[in-house]
Design a protein around this motif. Structure first.
Motif, mmCIF file in Angstrom:
data_model
loop_
_atom_site.group_PDB
_atom_site.id
_atom_site.type_symbol
_atom_site.label_atom_id
_atom_site.label_comp_id
_atom_site.label_asym_id
_atom_site.label_seq_id
_atom_site.Cartn_x
_atom_site.Cartn_y
_atom_site.Cartn_z
ATOM 1 N N SER A 249 -1.666 3.760 12.035
ATOM 2 C CA SER A 249 -0.868 4.864 11.513
ATOM 3 C C SER A 249 -1.360 5.151 10.104
ATOM 4 N N PHE A 250 -1.553 6.418 9.780
ATOM 5 C CA PHE A 250 -2.073 6.732 8.452
ATOM 6 C C PHE A 250 -1.582 8.099 7.994
ATOM 7 N N GLY A 251 -1.495 8.232 6.686
ATOM 8 C CA GLY A 251 -1.056 9.483 6.092
ATOM 9 C C GLY A 251 -0.514 9.233 4.698
ATOM 10 N N GLY A 252 0.035 10.263 4.119
ATOM 11 C CA GLY A 252 0.603 10.140 2.782
ATOM 12 C C GLY A 252 0.823 11.505 2.179
ATOM 13 N N PRO A 253 1.756 11.607 1.247
ATOM 14 C CA PRO A 253 2.050 12.905 0.639
ATOM 15 C C PRO A 253 0.953 13.346 -0.322
ATOM 16 N N LEU A 254 0.874 14.653 -0.535
ATOM 17 C CA LEU A 254 0.034 15.195 -1.604
ATOM 18 C C LEU A 254 0.910 15.341 -2.835
ATOM 19 N N ARG A 255 0.590 14.588 -3.892
ATOM 20 C CA ARG A 255 1.393 14.610 -5.110
ATOM 21 C C ARG A 255 0.603 15.255 -6.244
ATOM 22 N N LEU A 256 1.273 16.095 -7.001
ATOM 23 C CA LEU A 256 0.639 16.710 -8.165
ATOM 24 C C LEU A 256 0.273 15.626 -9.165
#
Length: 245
Positions: A122-129
């Motif tokens: 499982s992989f992923g993550g938010p895009l954070r400024l």
């Protein structure tokens, strides 16, 4: 929505493929993808010779996916909960989609799709400024509509905990062993309008009414610089199905 996912969501780096294959420890010939969307992760594996069966409950997503993937990809319109094992796979993976699955019997269902010793990823993550000042400006602009736009941990694991979800659930499961968590650091640059387009695919905004979405996106775009720098780290969880006794 499928067109927006394809246009605004970033793909995945070759480093991710190498990490999963290194954990597998042997060539992976067949894989099942859960919640494939428009196939951003499908391409990563299929273009490197893995025969992928991409599943998603949304036909529009699968139609868009077919436009971008090689011939060694099969598609199945089904939610994870509706999949019935007709065979098993060497790899089952979910790319930023596992939080959509039902927790009931999640890991026994997952194990049933895998060969003994097979790999779950499982992989992923938010895009954070990346700029704290821009991040704060967006938080203030968003505040009348959303306190946060990130997906909360499905099992309540605090964000500062060493092991994050789904690693926490995998470690408690009797179906899986050798649970590992890794982070692939990634930085992206995109235009303000592209970033707002990306937000239009994020579940927190999708849950707003259309008028609210239009207002919050307008407020956010007004406080953004012309281009934005993003921290887009990918958190990867890997586990191996226990051998059947």
């Amino acid at each position: 929505m499928a067109e927006a996912y394809e246009r605004f969501r970033p793909g995945y780096p070759a480093e991710l493929f190498d990490l999963v294959m290194g954990y597998a420890g042997q060539p992976v010939r067949c894989a099942l993808e859960i919640g494939a969307g428009t196939g951003k992760a499908t391409r990563l594996f299929a273009e490197r010779g893995v025969a992928v069966t991409a599943t998603d409950p949304d036909q529009a997503m699968l139609t868009e996916l077919r436009r971008h993937v090689p011939a060694n990809v099969d598609t199945v319109r089904a939610a994870f909960e509706d999949l019935r094992p007709g065979g098993t796979y060497e790899l089952v993976y979910a790319a930023a989609a596992l939080h959509w699955t039902s927790p009931e019997d999640r890991w026994s269902r997952m194990a049933a799709l895998l060969q003994p010793g097979g790999v779950f990823a499982s992989f992923g993550g938010p895009l954070r400024l990346a700029d704290p000042a821009v991040q704060e400006a967006v938080r203030v602009a968003r505040a009348p509509y959303l306190r946060s736009d990130e997906v909360p941990s499905p099992d309540g694991t605090p964000p500062d905990h060493e092991l994050q979800w789904p690693g926490t659930e995998l470690r408690r499961s009797r179906c899986f062993a050798d649970v590992r968590q890794s982070v692939i650091e990634r930085r992206l640059t995109m235009s303000a309008s592209h970033f707002v387009g990306h937000l239009s695919t994020v579940s927190a905004y999708l849950e707003l009414s259309p008028p609210e979405r239009e207002q919050v996106f307008s407020r956010i775009e007004r406080v953004l610089p012309e281009t934005v720098e993003l921290a887009a780290d990918i958190t990867v969880h890997l586990a191996r199905r226990r051998a059947v006794r």
